[in-house]
Enzyme design. Sequence first.
Site, PDB file in Angstrom:
ATOM      1  N   TYR A 132      -0.451   7.397   3.582  1.00  0.00           N
ATOM      2  CA  TYR A 132       0.040   6.461   4.454  1.00  0.00           C
ATOM      3  C   TYR A 132       1.601   6.479   4.297  1.00  0.00           C
ATOM      4  CZ  TYR A 132      -4.800   5.589   5.212  1.00  0.00           C
ATOM      5  OH  TYR A 132      -6.248   5.886   5.485  1.00  0.00           O
TER       6      TYR A 132
ATOM      7  N   HIS B  14      -2.762   7.053  -0.486  1.00  0.00           N
ATOM      8  CA  HIS B  14      -3.568   7.479   0.045  1.00  0.00           C
ATOM      9  C   HIS B  14      -2.997   8.174   1.399  1.00  0.00           C
ATOM     10  CE1 HIS B  14      -6.666   4.619  -1.579  1.00  0.00           C
ATOM     11  NE2 HIS B  14      -6.412   5.589  -2.513  1.00  0.00           N
TER      12      HIS B  14
ATOM     13  N   ARG C 245     -16.519   0.854  -4.035  1.00  0.00           N
ATOM     14  CA  ARG C 245     -17.662   0.965  -3.449  1.00  0.00           C
ATOM     15  C   ARG C 245     -18.950   0.030  -3.903  1.00  0.00           C
ATOM     16  NH1 ARG C 245     -17.421   7.097  -3.666  1.00  0.00           N
ATOM     17  NH2 ARG C 245     -15.897   6.555  -5.375  1.00  0.00           N
TER      18      ARG C 245
ATOM     19  N   HIS D 147       0.939  -1.199  -0.048  1.00  0.00           N
ATOM     20  CA  HIS D 147      -0.016  -0.041   0.113  1.00  0.00           C
ATOM     21  C   HIS D 147       0.981   1.258   0.009  1.00  0.00           C
ATOM     22  CE1 HIS D 147      -3.225   2.736   0.521  1.00  0.00           C
ATOM     23  NE2 HIS D 147      -3.903   2.239   1.643  1.00  0.00           N
TER      24      HIS D 147
END
Length: 491
Positions: A307, A305, A446, A302
């Site tokens: 992080y 976003h 989503r 990851h």
Amino acid sequence: MVDSKVPLLTPYKMGRFNLSHRYQYTPGIWTKEQVEAWKPIVDAVHAKGGIFFCQIWHVGCVSNSAERAIVLNSILVTLGTQCFWCYDCNRLQQQYIMLVIHHEITHCHRRVPERETEKASEKMVDSKVPLLTPYKMGKFNLSHRVVLAPLTRQRSYNNVPQPHAIIYYSQRTTQGGFLITEATGVSDTAQGYPDTPGIWTKEQVEAWKPIVDAVHAKGGIFFCQIWHVGRVSNSGFQPNGQVPVSSTDQPLTPQIHANGIDEDQFTPPRRLRTDEISEVVKDFKIAARNAIEAGFDGVEIHGAHGYLIDQFMKDQVNDRTDKYGGSLENRCRFALEVVEAVVNEVGTDRVGFRLSPFANYMESGDSNPKALGLYMVESLNKYGILYCHMIEPRMKKLGEKCETPDSLQPMKDAFKGTFMAAGGYNREEGNKALVNKHADLVAYGRWFLANPDLPRRFELNAPLNKYNRDTFYISDPIVGYVDYPFLESST
Ligand SMILES: Cc1cc2nc3c(=O)[nH]c(=O)nc-3n(C[C@H](O)[C@H](O)[C@H](O)COP(=O)(O)O)c2cc1C
């Protein structure tokens, strides 16, 4: 009774118990209250000399002629870490001891008999819908290109994956489908939200196993997204209440929580010392090894976003003066050291990397995102990793689409492996992206969250369930998690 001629009332010796009549019930026996409530009943039966067994019960799936199985809102308290409810009612595990019937029946789920699954995948192959065409990613034969995007769901109590995730992930599995887990912490300093899973302890690895097995049993290909939040945390999530670590000591301002009401507070981070960085790299490497031990087919690093990895890459956050800060090359050094360590641990063909160069979530933006994206894909090419997963520039802010002239096309064109795009896709746009060679695979967040049978719905061009933001991150093991309905005719 002994003298009676009524057959039901004749005596019978079963083992050491002499039985004289039958009994039927529907209560529970999973709470302290229920156990206590049973006691006087049992005592009364014993007082009259009865022998009393408790029938422990799982209704699980109840088939009818349409092969519809009714899934109760239920959780089983398990023995060990074995799964409590298998997606396939013929494969109920025997190990569990109790069932919690939690709410009313809310959800119908028709199980897929094996042969139908095969037929469905054959049909997908023949389909003219680009999203439903097969794709070979390294050694993995994908039957379609609708990927389950990584989705944090905050239902892994105390950072341990829970049995309800077996249902959640297996509901979203198709034969030859590709799934990525929710972001999964690499160490005890990696956490920043309640109840997100980890993969640094033996207990966590064991808890992932039945989840991975369930996905594999349905023919899915399953990668674990490995994660460190960096400064997106507060001391409440850190071991011994210590401060979070980051590329910087610049604090993050409070952010509106996903529910749109509360504010998330962050503890000002501590800048990692140069000599500490290799330890964090090692945490990623061990997490990747653990993921393979848990049975995953690979890992997705990851790097998106806002992080930790993104905090190193982006010049809005990284204010270091050592070899991990300053130039683009220096800012990407930590990310690439993680890639190298993970590749060396598990092999190039099991590693993906997620990037969001254009996004500025968590105050993590970059002054030249295109240069950053290109530098990263070219560097990733050197390691020959399996795939690069990139967030569309239109998703500058979390969950919101905006107009932008920017495009991922230069990165797609430069990357030599599989290129996966994500962010704001629907069926039509996903198909278009594939036809225009904008991506090889499309990850859906989503829509997949709310439509467990999303590939099937895309195949049929069927209407989609709407997602409910209010239940994205609640801790309920059922609501907003495994109770989104399947198409009547699907699975
Ligand atoms: C509830 C929720 C949880 C998310 N969790 C993660 C996550 O754990 N890791 C990650 O990389 N992205 C995460 N994302 C971003 C999604 O993977 C995806 O990129 C984003 O939702 C945009 O895609 P969509 O328009 O198809 O939903 C999350 C998004 C949502 C809505």
